[in-house]
Design an enzyme around this catalytic site. Structure first.
Site, mmCIF file in Angstrom:
data_model
loop_
_atom_site.group_PDB
_atom_site.id
_atom_site.type_symbol
_atom_site.label_atom_id
_atom_site.label_comp_id
_atom_site.label_asym_id
_atom_site.label_seq_id
_atom_site.Cartn_x
_atom_site.Cartn_y
_atom_site.Cartn_z
ATOM 1 N N PHE A 15 26.743 37.719 32.883
ATOM 2 C CA PHE A 15 27.939 38.395 32.361
ATOM 3 C C PHE A 15 29.042 37.363 32.225
ATOM 4 O O PHE A 15 29.506 36.790 33.204
ATOM 5 C CB PHE A 15 28.422 39.548 33.246
ATOM 6 N N ASP A 59 30.849 29.463 35.544
ATOM 7 C CA ASP A 59 31.771 30.573 35.327
ATOM 8 C C ASP A 59 32.139 31.130 36.700
ATOM 9 O O ASP A 59 31.400 31.911 37.286
ATOM 10 C CB ASP A 59 31.110 31.639 34.451
ATOM 11 N N LYS A 95 40.717 36.153 36.270
ATOM 12 C CA LYS A 95 40.879 37.227 37.259
ATOM 13 C C LYS A 95 41.946 36.912 38.322
ATOM 14 O O LYS A 95 43.119 37.007 38.044
ATOM 15 C CB LYS A 95 39.523 37.576 37.864
HETATM 16 C C1 PLP Z 1 35.164 39.367 34.386
HETATM 17 C C2 PLP Z 1 34.339 38.212 34.031
HETATM 18 C C3 PLP Z 1 34.483 37.568 32.790
HETATM 19 C C4 PLP Z 1 35.378 38.077 31.697
HETATM 20 O O1 PLP Z 1 36.719 38.162 32.048
HETATM 21 P P1 PLP Z 1 37.715 39.070 31.181
HETATM 22 O O2 PLP Z 1 39.068 38.752 31.717
HETATM 23 O O3 PLP Z 1 37.304 40.494 31.418
HETATM 24 O O4 PLP Z 1 37.538 38.691 29.762
HETATM 25 C C5 PLP Z 1 33.716 36.444 32.544
HETATM 26 N N1 PLP Z 1 32.860 35.990 33.463
HETATM 27 C C6 PLP Z 1 32.681 36.577 34.660
HETATM 28 C C7 PLP Z 1 31.721 35.999 35.646
HETATM 29 C C8 PLP Z 1 33.397 37.721 34.982
HETATM 30 O O5 PLP Z 1 33.198 38.332 36.148
#
Ligand code: PLP
Length: 404
Positions: free
Chosen positions: A142, A227, A256
């Protein structure tokens, strides 16, 4: 439910795109680990807005920084310099040991920016023939919701009927270093991966995986892009999840909790080579790096460190995980986690995780199901031992409850 609660929910349903399926609670206030609904009921937030509110709701110091900055200057665009961006760069680079920083807004934008940057690096530094760059990603990843990103998702729900998609991605199983070794070609520019797969249900790779991944990437001149949008900034009990295996990514993505939940702030962090390829006019964002975002992010990083939240995440996470392991309920198939990134996976016969989340709401806990069978537990990093125990008691009763 009172009529006002039904009203908010019904009105959302009437006018809003139905791209979420929220728990039936309407929140109007938050403080620390707690949130309150419109009727004044209090809940322990065990989602933390998917880990964006790691510093706790409405942290007073982040709030003060935001208000103070909002009074002075909010947006200049990058057409001009502002007096917050340099300070943000300096502080985040020092904290994470990065050489270059690219500020963006949402997490997905940081991922997209990294993809663009590693491709450009591939063509201009590594010498990949134009248009041939390949990026390796993992099954069940994700990384966000933009078109570029959902194109390399393996979840039919996420990508279904949104194509056609951009080429240039190869998908391998998560946690399998041999698969990475096999997938690398001379045109591979990067391996994009989550240190722990969050949305997939808090999937922790086997020990040693990332050590091997790091070796393979280095040996093949492939950029390791971690990520850490969800795992980063203390969530797993370390500043960055990469530290659990003592490795360093070439590119790290944060989002985040970078704003403590006040404002969308994300960043691409890299060594000099990757972000160094971007020249004026080749990438940008109207809001990226704005002074309000920078002031908020600076405060969010400061409280994380100064208030010992990362250490607390390690301590309370261990307590929480032990407590979950002690729950004797035949509904539970497995509990797992690192720091305060925890998950309870239910047996298929136990029914959908959503039912348990609804039941937890009745007991004053807000948690979110993921992938039918998994309840994710990720409270703000400011949670205390008493609050952990309070949550464990309620989780134990709920998980031993008979829903059949
Ligand atoms: C939440 C998340 C994203 C995307 O972030 P947004 O601010 O919702 O676009 C990307 N990678 C990971 C691992 C995430 O948990």
């Amino acid at each position: 439910m009172s009529s006002s609660v039904i009203d908010f929910i019904a009105t959302e349903a009437r006018f809003g795109a139905r791209n979420y399926e929220p728990i039936g609670v309407v929140l109007s206030r938050g403080e620390g680990v707690w949130v309150w609904d419109t009727e004044g009921n209090r809940y322990l937030d065990c989602l933390s807005a998917y880990s964006a509110v790691s510093q706790g709701h409405c942290h007073p110091k982040i709030l003060a920084a935001m208000v103070e900055q909002a009074h002075r200057l909010t947006l200049t665009s990058r057409a001009f310099h502002n007096d917050q961006l340099a300070l943000f760069y300096e502080e985040i680079a020092a904290l994470t040991g990065s050489h270059k920083v690219l500020p963006m807004n949402s997490g997905a934008e940081a991922v997209e920016s990294a993809i663009k940057s590693v491709r450009k690096w591939g063509y201009e530094v590594k010498g990949v023939p134009d248009g041939q760059a390949e990026i390796i990603v993992c099954a069940n990843n994700f990384h966000g919701r933009t078109l570029g990103i959902v194109g390399f998702s393996t979840d039919p729900e996420t990508r279904g009927h949104f194509g056609p998609f951009a080429p240039g991605f190869r998908i391998i199983p998560f946690g399998d270093a041999a698969a990475l070794e096999e997938a690398i070609t001379p045109n591979t520019v990067a391996f994009l991966v989550e240190p722990i797969q969050g949305e997939a249900g808090v999937i922790i790779p086997p020990a040693g995986y990332f050590t091997k991944v790091r070796e393979l990437c280095t040996a093949n001149n492939v950029m390791l892009v971690l990520d850490e949008i969800q795992t980063g900034l203390g969530r797993t009990g370390k500043l960055l999840a990469e530290q659990h295996e003592g490795i360093e990514a070439d590119v790290t993505l944060l989002g985040k909790a970078l704003s403590g939940g006040f404002y969308p702030v994300s960043a691409v962090l890299s060594n000099n080579d990757v972000l160094g390829t971007l020249r004026p006019g080749q990438h940008g964002s109207t809001f990226g790096g704005n002074p309000l975002a920078c002031a908020v992010a600076r405060a969010a990083l400061r409280v994380l460190v100064e208030e010992g939240m990362i250490e607390n995440a390690a301590l309370q996470g261990a307590r929480f995980l032990e407590g979950l392991k002690d729950i004797r309920a035949n509904t539970i198939r497995e509990v797992r986690g690192r720091g305060l990134m925890l998950a309870i996976e239910l047996h298929p016969e136990a029914g959908r995780a959503r039912r348990y989340c609804d039941a937890l709401q009745g007991k004053g806990i807000l948690a979110k199901d993921t992938h039918e069978q998994t309840i994710r537990i990720a409270p703000p990093l400011v949670i205390t031992s008493d609050q952990v125990d309070w949550a464990l008691e309620r989780l134990a009763t709920t998980l031993t409850q008979d829903f059949s």
